[in-house]
Each structure stands twice: as structure tokens, then as C-alpha cells.
Write a protein that holds these residues in place. Structure first.
Motif, PDB file in Angstrom:
ATOM      1  N   PHE B  51      -1.015   0.084  -8.311  1.00 57.91           N
ATOM      2  CA  PHE B  51      -2.299  -0.412  -7.836  1.00 57.91           C
ATOM      3  C   PHE B  51      -2.941  -1.311  -8.880  1.00 57.91           C
ATOM      4  CE2 PHE B  51      -2.714   3.005  -4.540  1.00 57.91           C
ATOM      5  CZ  PHE B  51      -2.955   2.148  -3.506  1.00 57.91           C
ATOM      6  N   ALA B  93      -6.091  -1.607  -2.816  1.00 64.77           N
ATOM      7  CA  ALA B  93      -6.755  -0.854  -1.758  1.00 64.77           C
ATOM      8  C   ALA B  93      -8.019  -1.583  -1.335  1.00 64.77           C
ATOM      9  CB  ALA B  93      -7.095   0.539  -2.281  1.00 64.77           C
ATOM     10  N   SER B  94      -8.231  -1.644  -0.092  1.00 67.35           N
ATOM     11  CA  SER B  94      -9.385  -2.390   0.392  1.00 67.35           C
ATOM     12  C   SER B  94     -10.595  -1.478   0.520  1.00 67.35           C
ATOM     13  CB  SER B  94      -9.076  -3.019   1.742  1.00 67.35           C
ATOM     14  OG  SER B  94      -8.819  -2.010   2.684  1.00 67.35           O
ATOM     15  N   ASN B  96     -13.913   0.000   2.292  1.00 70.56           N
ATOM     16  CA  ASN B  96     -14.152   0.422   3.657  1.00 70.56           C
ATOM     17  C   ASN B  96     -15.475  -0.171   4.104  1.00 70.56           C
ATOM     18  OD1 ASN B  96     -14.148   1.711   6.046  1.00 70.56           O
ATOM     19  ND2 ASN B  96     -14.659   3.716   5.233  1.00 70.56           N
ATOM     20  N   ASP B 121      -7.608  -8.076   5.448  1.00 72.34           N
ATOM     21  CA  ASP B 121      -7.685  -6.655   5.828  1.00 72.34           C
ATOM     22  C   ASP B 121      -9.133  -6.201   5.958  1.00 72.34           C
ATOM     23  OD1 ASP B 121      -6.814  -5.459   2.481  1.00 72.34           O
ATOM     24  OD2 ASP B 121      -8.546  -6.552   3.227  1.00 72.34           O
ATOM     25  N   ASP B 161     -13.412   2.498  -1.463  1.00 70.30           N
ATOM     26  CA  ASP B 161     -14.667   2.429  -0.728  1.00 70.30           C
ATOM     27  C   ASP B 161     -15.819   2.694  -1.681  1.00 70.30           C
ATOM     28  OD1 ASP B 161     -15.912   3.798   2.428  1.00 70.30           O
ATOM     29  OD2 ASP B 161     -16.778   2.434   0.967  1.00 70.30           O
TER      30      ASP B 161
END
Lengths: 174, 311
Positions: B51, B93-94, B96, B121, B161
Motif C-alpha cells: 500500500f 485504498a480509496s 469512502n 474509483d 476513510d
């Protein structure tokens, strides 16, 4: 002199309680249908409602469910992407059914439909779940996913064709 | 009736044993109460090396600073869209997001929609500094071009998030844990900056998931650029290039703006303020309202802008 009309920042637990009562099962089952993992689905469902409590978004009446599912979907996508290597190495597990204690009907046919939908590529799965399972319209789905309506329609069409193949030619109403 | 049309009944039959019960509800309330407590132990989320590497790869793909910083393209763009073209293994990671973010129609800004463009995304790269959120403007800027001021802290937590985190933390979905965050000299709370491997990444103060103003903040606290604006472009209306006129318009905005909401604005235009440093700040507009950190109504500003074009 700048004047401000501030919206209330006080927690709205009654809204949370109402929306939990109305939609928590939908959110949970939607997440499970997408992810195929019960623990992850429960975690996502909890995260969604925690966010509802802590972020206190301004939700218009009639759009609460869409908001909840959009938040849930984004979390599901994160988890789905983060586990891609595991699926590549180990293969995707079959979606297991979790019927209620009073369910006595033959679940074989049910299982084949559920597993076929779960086996769709994620971008198809999400539109099928939102359209057919949760009953949103194309316009609503386009707003939720921030995609053109044409893209949504196209994905639905391609999903149906893919499902036909997955179901091995069984009748699929379009 | 086709099987798809019958999916709700089929799913209820298949998943009837999956219930969001009172136990889950209690857990949710407990978790939320923990997050709103004033003192929280810091939870350091340790992401895998993959990541972190993916973060750096995405940062490297943001290297369009020379185009955005100092030059004058027709449309203010940032190639954050390129992050959406990365394959799954390369994406970070996106975050939220819900509909509380400012958005802009594609038609208003072209295919590259400017700093408010989402990755494909649906995420935005943000930094949250104790409840104040900043959206990435650009990256790869050489250190000498951005006057960094005091250090605000280090990224405590990397989270997909950030809105779920305690507002006591410095959190990001784009910057790795440990990276130092700085204020930008003379810009107050308008901007913050992070030193990345390829240079400075700049972030602009924005609303994020319902988080906008803090304490007694007003619009001018989120746009501390008085005396620095050398150009204002209001898409669909025109461009003001006299610094004195720009400053006058800015003061009109500050003195007449009323807060509409801390949430979103579905925009059809934008207001770009070019600063004397070359940095371009972007606000989105719709129906005599502007939005970046909060949505602000100011018909007087738009009238004054029109008048300024006419003189």
C-alpha cells in the motif's frame, strides 16, 4: 458583517434509530451479496452506520437509503480490491447462503442465481444489486456511482448477458 | 417473471438468516461514542508495504506541477485522473465518500475536471488535520517554490476513510504515516503541504464528508489570501487580471457571503484564484454560490464580478 446560518451539529440519534430500523438489513445483505464474506459484510454495515452517527450528513428525505448504500458500496469496493491477490491465488469462494430458520423451500435454484450474481465482475455486480436487488432506477444509480446513465444501462445489459452464460442458458427476463 | 426481477425475493430467502440485530446496533453506538470522545488513544493502522509503495506510485503519477503551478493552461487541471487508470494492484485504498463533497459537471471543466475531479474509483486524496480537511491540488513542486512555514504535525493514521477517524488526528488517504505536514507561509489555514519523494504536494482547505468549518471560522479563515490574488477567473463569465480589483472582489465576497451549508454544491462552474506565488485555488460555483470549505451564498460577489468586467 458575515452572517451564518449554521445547521444543527447536535447528534441525531432518532434519525440513526429510524434509518437503522428501515435499512440496516438491506445494507448488511447488500454487503454480503457483494463481498461473499459475512464478517466483512458486518464490519462494513457497522462502519456505514457509525459514519451516519459521527458525520451527521445532511440527507434529503427519500435519499437516505441511497446514501447508506453508496457508502457501503465504496467500502465494499475497498475490501474487494484489497483482497484481489487472495482471489487470484486461491480462487473466489462460492457465495454461501444464510437462510432463515423457517426457510424450508428448495434452495438449489436460489443458490444458482445468487452465486451467478456474485460471480459477476464487480462493476457489473454493483449495478445488478442496486437495480434488481435494491430497486433503484438507472438515474439514481448513475448519481450514486457518479457515472453516466448510458454506462449504467450498458452495464446492466452486459450483466444480463453474462448472467445468461453463467446460468447456462436458463431464462433471464430482461 | 424472470429470475433477475425476482432477485429481492430470492435474496431474502437466501439471506434471511443474516440480520442486523440489536447487538450490532449497540456495537455501532458504542463505536461512534468512542470516536467522539475528546481523548482517544491513537490507533496506528499499519498498512502493508504494497500500500505504501502504491501511494508513492500514485504520487509519482501526479507530477503535473509545472503545468499547474506558475504556467497558465486554458483549463486549470490536475491529472489526478491518472490514478484511476492504474490497475488494482497499484491503487491506494480509496476514501469512502458520500455526496457531501463538492462536485463539478464534466461539461464545466472538460474531461479533466480540475482539482475536484475524483479518481475513477470515486475517491479524493485528502489530509485531515484535527477536523480540518484539505484536498490535494498538485504535487511534485520543487521545495524552493513553496514557502513552507510551521510544521503542523505528522500523519498519524493512513485510512481509506478519513471521515471515520477522530478529529483529534492528522489523517490521510493519500499520504503515508509519518510524513510531515506544513502550513504555507502567508496562507494561514488555506493550504497545507507535505514533503513527498518527488517534491511538495499542496492541499487546499475544503469540506469533506460533512466536516467544514471549525469553531467560529468564517469564509475568510479558510481563504486567507487577501493581497495575494492576482487573477480571478469565473468560468462562463470572465477573468479579472488587476490585483487591486481582485482584492476588492475578495473583500466583497468575505463581507457578503452567508453560509449555506457545510455540505456539497452540485456545481456547473468554477472560480479560480491565481495567487502571486503561482498557486491556483479553485472553488466551484452554482447559482450565485461558491464552495470549497462550506457552501457560501453571495449574489453581491457575482454582481460585483460582472460590474468589474464591464469597467
Amino acid at each position: 458583517m458575515v452572517t451564518q446560518r449554521m445547521h444543527s451539529q447536535e447528534p441525531d440519534e432518532s434519525t440513526f434509530a429510524r434509518l437503522y430500523e428501515l435499512y440496516a438489513n438491506d445494507v448488511l445483505r447488500f454487503c454480503y451479496f457483494y463481498l461473499g464474506n459475512r464478517q466483512q459484510a458486518e464490519d462494513v454495515c457497522q462502519d456505514v452506520f457509525v459514519r451516519l452517527l459521527t458525520a451527521q450528513p445532511e440527507l434529503q428525505q427519500g435519499s437516505e437509503k441511497a446514501w447508506l448504500l453508496k457508502v457501503a458500496l465504496n467500502r465494499c469496493k475497498d475490501l474487494w480490491r484489497s483482497s484481489w491477490l487472495k482471489r487470484v491465488m486461491l480462487g473466489s469462494p462460492t457465495l454461501e447462503l444464510i437462510p432463515g430458520p423457517d426457510e424450508i423451500a428448495d434452495l438449489e435454484e436460489t443458490a444458482s442465481v445468487m452465486q451467478a450474481v456474485h460471480a459477476l465482475p464487480s462493476e457489473f455486480r454493483e449495478v445488478v444489486l442496486l437495480y434488481y436487488y435494491q430497486g433503484f432506477g438507472i438515474s439514481e444509480i448513475a448519481q450514486m456511482l457518479n457515472l453516466p446513465e448510458g454506462t449504467i444501462s450498458s452495464r446492466l445489459s452486459r450483466s444480463r448477458k453474462r448472467l445468461e452464460k453463467l446460468m447456462k442458458g436458463e431464462d433471464m427476463d430482461g | 417473471m424472470g429470475k433477475l426481477q425476482d432477485l429481492p425475493r430470492i435474496a431474502d430467502q437466501a439471506l434471511g438468516g443474516l440480520q442486523a440485530d440489536s447487538s450490532m446496533k449497540a456495537q455501532i453506538i458504542w463505536k461512534a461514542s468512542r470516536m467522539t470522545q475528546p481523548e482517544l488513544s491513537r490507533n496506528f493502522h499499519f498498512r502493508t508495504v504494497a500500500f505504501v509503495c502504491a501511494c508513492l506510485i500514485v504520487f509519482a503519477c501526479f507530477g503535473f506541477s509545472s503545468e499547474f503551478f506558475g504556467q497558465d493552461p486554458t483549463v486549470p487541471v490536475i491529472a489526478s485522473q491518472s490514478a484511476g487508470n492504474l490497475d488494482d494492484a497499484q491503487r491506494i485504498a480509496s476514501s469512502n465518500l458520500d455526496q457531501s463533497e463538492v462536485t463539478i459537471h464534466a461539461s464545466a471543466g472538460g474531461s479533466n475536471m480540475g482539482i475536484w475531479a475524483k479518481w475513477s474509483d470515486g475517491s479524493y486524496p485528502v489530509i485531515g488535520i484535527r477536523g480540518k480537511f484539505y484536498r490535494q491540488l498538485s504535487s511534485g513542486i520543487s521545495k524552493g517554490r513553496v514557502p513552507l512555514s510551521s510544521e503542523l504535525g505528522e500523519i498519524d493514521t493512513f485510512s481509506s476513510d478519513p471521515s471515520l477517524a477522530s478529529t483529534d488526528l492528522i489523517i490521510s488517504n493519500a499520504v503515508p504515516v509519518g510524513a510531515k505536514v506544513y502550513s504555507v507561509s502567508g496562507m494561514g489555514g488555506t493550504l497545507c503541504a507535505v514533503e513527498a519523494d518527488d517534491g511538495i504536494a499542496l492541499f487546499q482547505r475544503v469540506s469533506y464528508s460533512g466536516h467544514a468549518l471549525r469553531s467560529n471560522e468564517q469564509l475568510k479563515d479558510t481563504l486567507q489570501v487577501s493581497g495575494h490574488v492576482v487573477k480571478m477567473e469565473l468560468k462562463g463569465t470572465g477573468t479579472i487580471t488587476e490585483p487591486a480589483v481582485c482584492d476588492s472582489l475578495l473583500q466583497t465576497l468575505f463581507s457578503t457571503a452567508t453560509l449555506d451549508s457545510n455540505g456539497s454544491l452540485h456545481a456547473d462552474s468554477y472560480l479560480v484564484m491565481t495567487l502571486d506565488s503561482g498557486i491556483r485555488l479553485q472553488l466551484v460555483c452554482n447559482q450565485e454560490r461558491v464552495a470549497a470549505c462550506g457552501v457560501w451564498s453571495s449574489p453581491e460577489f457575482f454582481d460585483a464580478f460582472q460590474d468589474a468586467l464591464g469597467t
